[in-house]
Structure formats: C-alpha cells, structure tokens
Write a protein that holds these residues in place. Structure first.
Motif, mmCIF file in Angstrom:
data_model
loop_
_atom_site.group_PDB
_atom_site.id
_atom_site.type_symbol
_atom_site.label_atom_id
_atom_site.label_comp_id
_atom_site.label_asym_id
_atom_site.label_seq_id
_atom_site.Cartn_x
_atom_site.Cartn_y
_atom_site.Cartn_z
ATOM 1 N N ARG A 159 52.048 39.675 36.752
ATOM 2 C CA ARG A 159 51.463 40.507 35.692
ATOM 3 C C ARG A 159 51.636 39.924 34.295
ATOM 4 O O ARG A 159 51.617 40.647 33.298
ATOM 5 C CB ARG A 159 52.070 41.926 35.724
ATOM 6 C CG ARG A 159 51.849 42.669 37.038
ATOM 7 C CD ARG A 159 50.355 42.880 37.321
ATOM 8 N NE ARG A 159 50.149 43.598 38.558
ATOM 9 C CZ ARG A 159 50.067 44.930 38.644
ATOM 10 N NH1 ARG A 159 50.181 45.667 37.556
ATOM 11 N NH2 ARG A 159 49.890 45.510 39.809
ATOM 12 N N GLU A 212 41.782 32.271 28.754
ATOM 13 C CA GLU A 212 41.595 33.663 28.360
ATOM 14 C C GLU A 212 40.483 34.314 29.181
ATOM 15 O O GLU A 212 40.579 35.491 29.558
ATOM 16 C CB GLU A 212 41.286 33.752 26.867
ATOM 17 C CG GLU A 212 41.033 35.159 26.348
ATOM 18 C CD GLU A 212 42.219 36.100 26.523
ATOM 19 O OE1 GLU A 212 42.018 37.325 26.365
ATOM 20 O OE2 GLU A 212 43.349 35.634 26.813
ATOM 21 N N ARG A 215 42.010 35.207 32.473
ATOM 22 C CA ARG A 215 42.860 36.406 32.365
ATOM 23 C C ARG A 215 42.014 37.666 32.332
ATOM 24 O O ARG A 215 42.305 38.653 33.021
ATOM 25 C CB ARG A 215 43.736 36.325 31.111
ATOM 26 C CG ARG A 215 44.766 37.458 31.012
ATOM 27 C CD ARG A 215 45.523 37.410 29.702
ATOM 28 N NE ARG A 215 44.680 37.819 28.580
ATOM 29 C CZ ARG A 215 44.461 39.090 28.228
ATOM 30 N NH1 ARG A 215 45.007 40.088 28.923
ATOM 31 N NH2 ARG A 215 43.699 39.378 27.189
ATOM 32 N N ARG A 216 40.953 37.661 31.542
ATOM 33 C CA ARG A 216 40.107 38.854 31.405
ATOM 34 C C ARG A 216 39.335 39.158 32.690
ATOM 35 O O ARG A 216 38.871 40.287 32.872
ATOM 36 C CB ARG A 216 39.151 38.676 30.237
ATOM 37 C CG ARG A 216 39.834 38.702 28.874
ATOM 38 C CD ARG A 216 38.828 38.558 27.742
ATOM 39 N NE ARG A 216 39.490 38.608 26.451
ATOM 40 C CZ ARG A 216 39.763 39.728 25.786
ATOM 41 N NH1 ARG A 216 39.435 40.905 26.326
ATOM 42 N NH2 ARG A 216 40.355 39.700 24.614
ATOM 43 N N ARG A 220 43.483 43.268 37.688
ATOM 44 C CA ARG A 220 44.604 44.022 37.130
ATOM 45 C C ARG A 220 45.054 43.360 35.840
ATOM 46 O O ARG A 220 44.933 42.149 35.678
ATOM 47 C CB ARG A 220 45.768 44.082 38.123
ATOM 48 C CG ARG A 220 45.453 44.859 39.378
ATOM 49 C CD ARG A 220 46.706 45.149 40.194
ATOM 50 N NE ARG A 220 47.323 43.925 40.679
ATOM 51 C CZ ARG A 220 46.979 43.327 41.820
ATOM 52 N NH1 ARG A 220 46.016 43.823 42.567
ATOM 53 N NH2 ARG A 220 47.593 42.223 42.215
ATOM 54 N N ARG A 221 45.596 44.159 34.942
ATOM 55 C CA ARG A 221 45.981 43.652 33.634
ATOM 56 C C ARG A 221 47.145 42.674 33.752
ATOM 57 O O ARG A 221 48.114 42.926 34.477
ATOM 58 C CB ARG A 221 46.378 44.814 32.711
ATOM 59 C CG ARG A 221 46.643 44.379 31.268
ATOM 60 C CD ARG A 221 46.835 45.598 30.376
ATOM 61 N NE ARG A 221 47.019 45.197 28.988
ATOM 62 C CZ ARG A 221 48.180 44.903 28.434
ATOM 63 N NH1 ARG A 221 49.285 44.976 29.172
ATOM 64 N NH2 ARG A 221 48.260 44.561 27.162
ATOM 65 N N LEU A 223 49.651 40.526 31.100
ATOM 66 C CA LEU A 223 50.039 40.408 29.700
ATOM 67 C C LEU A 223 49.972 38.951 29.249
ATOM 68 O O LEU A 223 50.618 38.085 29.854
ATOM 69 C CB LEU A 223 51.463 40.932 29.509
ATOM 70 C CG LEU A 223 52.035 40.844 28.084
ATOM 71 C CD1 LEU A 223 51.301 41.807 27.172
ATOM 72 C CD2 LEU A 223 53.531 41.140 28.110
#
Length: 287
Positions: A159, A212, A215-216, A220-221, A223
């Motif tokens: 995460r 990036e 990641r996006r 699921r998110r 950090l």
C-alpha cells in the motif's frame, strides 16, 4: 495456409501475437517448456527447449522469436529446417543502454545481445532467410513483464508506492500488443528485411510521470512516498531480499537519463504506430 513457428509464445508479446497470426491466415506452432492445449485447431502447442531437446517441426514460412535472443540465435544457426522461413526476432535496447553500465552483468548482457544479433543475421543470410530484429524499449501490457508489473504488485501488497526524487529521465514504454502488430507488419514488408529497428511506445514521459500513472491505475490506493535515489537503492535491496524482483543499483543510476529511441525508420518501413502510455488495473493482471 502459411505456417508460423512462435518461440516464447507464452510471454507478453506472444499472448497478443498468436491471435493476430491466426487472424492473418497462419497456422501456428507455438513452443512452450510445458504441455499446453488449444481449443483452436490451427494453433498447436509443442514442448521443447532451445537449449536442449526440440520437437520436430513442419516446413515453416515464418519464425518469430519472442524470448531470449541469444538462445534463439544459437538454435537457429544449427537447426535442421526445411526451406527459408522469414525470421522476426525481439532483441532489446539494452544492447545500447547497458553497454557502458556500472554493473558487469549488464555489460555482459549487452555484449550477448550484440553477439546474438550478429549470429542470427549470419545464420539467416547463410540459409537465404530474410530476417528482422526489433529492439523494444520497456515492455508492458500483459501482466508478466519484469519492470512495471512487479512495482504495481508490490504497491498493492504494501500500500505504498515509491516516487524517486530527481527521476527526470525520459521513458518510452511500449505495449506488448503493439509489438505483436509490428511482428505481423514486418512479415509483410520487404523493406524490413535485413534491418534492426529500435521500437518505443507512442509517448515520451519522465520516469517519475510514468510511475505516477502506474500508481493511479491501481485498484486500491497506494500512498506515494518520495524517495531520494540513495534511499531507492536501499529499498530495492530490501524488496529483493523479500523475493520481489525490482530494479537494482545500475537501473536506479539511469533514472536521470533519457532512454528513448528514434523509430522513424519503423514508421516508414512497416507503419509502426504505437499507442500512448495508458494503463488501468487490468494492465497488471496476467489473465
């Protein structure tokens, strides 16, 4: 119908190439190291190993090498094959980008790739077979690559997602399906015979911007964690100790370098037109 033999058929590019070959009217013989079955009559899987025993093959019209180029070049140089099959093989831009690496293993890889290109060209010329070699940049798109997918899966597990500080070097990620399309296009292009092409994706973006977008795209998110390059090296060592295959020090040293290619020749010779770097959660699944 013409018969195509695909080496590395179960890999990222192979997953997209097989249906494209069938659609273009080829019967396909696909090589795997383990037994596989097919519900498509015109697709036949065979078991073999380029470095060991290989199965008998029918007369071939085309051969596609999508795995390690050095193993394929050695096999092709001595294989007993009927006719003069057209050859399209994947190499890597590593032949250039890792030639002067600080890592001895990477320099050795670049040398092996260059030797393999020469071996393949000489063997094909001796047989009278036309050949084409692609040097793709960073490949993504099938959930089995060893570059972006491991990062995405590590982020889903922990995460968090690294954001290296100063990673301004440009990258040109290329989708595996675009490479599959290029394989079929080169087969039909007389201009591509005897040529080596660098192939990059349809968009140039900084390494940081590329990460990036990864990641996006995650379901699921995760950090984003800013990391200086030195800290990124330490994180890479820690993840590798846990069994996560990520970049090592030499790769991290390239974060500030542009690793893009000029693909104008491929665009002119066989209509190379790759997509921009657009990813979603499905990109990282090996379905």
């Amino acid at each position: 119908m013409p018969v195509a033999f695909v080496v590395g058929a179960g890999g990222a590019v192979g997953r997209f190439l097989l249906p494209r070959l069938l659609e273009s009217g080829h019967d396909v013989v696909a090589l795997s190291r383990r037994a596989r079955t097919s519900s498509t009559p015109r697709l036949r899987w065979v078991v073999g190993d380029l470095n060991a025993a290989m199965p008998p093959l029918p007369p071939l019209d085309a051969i596609f090498s999508l795995g390690p180029l050095d193993a394929f070049a050695r096999w092709f140089a001595t294989a007993e094959l009927a006719g003069t099959p057209r050859v399209v093989a994947l190499g890597s831009t590593s032949v250039e980008t890792k030639r002067d690496s600080v890592d001895a293993a990477e320099r050795a890889l670049a040398m092996r790739l260059a030797d393999a290109e020469r071996t393949l060209a000489a063997a094909a010329d001796a047989r009278g077979s036309a050949w084409t070699v692609f040097r793709p940049t960073l490949i993504y798109g099938a959930g089995v690559d060893r570059s972006l997918t491991p990062l995405a899966r590590a982020a889903l597990r922990w995460r968090v997602f690294p954001r290296p500080i100063g990673a301004r070097g440009l990258r040109q990620p290329v989708h595996a399906d675009d490479l599959a399309a290029a394989c079929v296009a080169a087969l039909a292009s007389a201009r591509s015979a005897g040529r080596i092409y660098a192939l990059g994706g349809g968009e140039r973006l900084t390494f940081a911007a590329m990460l990036e977008r990864v990641r996006r795209s995650l379901p699921r998110r995760a950090l984003p964690v800013p990391l200086p390059v030195a800290a990124a090296r330490a994180l890479a060592h820690a993840l590798r100790a846990l069994g996560v295959d990520v970049a090592h020090a030499a790769a991290l040293d390239r974060l500030g370098r542009d690793l893009v290619v000029d693909d104008a020749a491929a665009r002119a010779d066989f209509g190379w037109s790759p997509r921009a770097f657009t990813v979603d959660a499905q990109t990282w699944r090996a379905d």
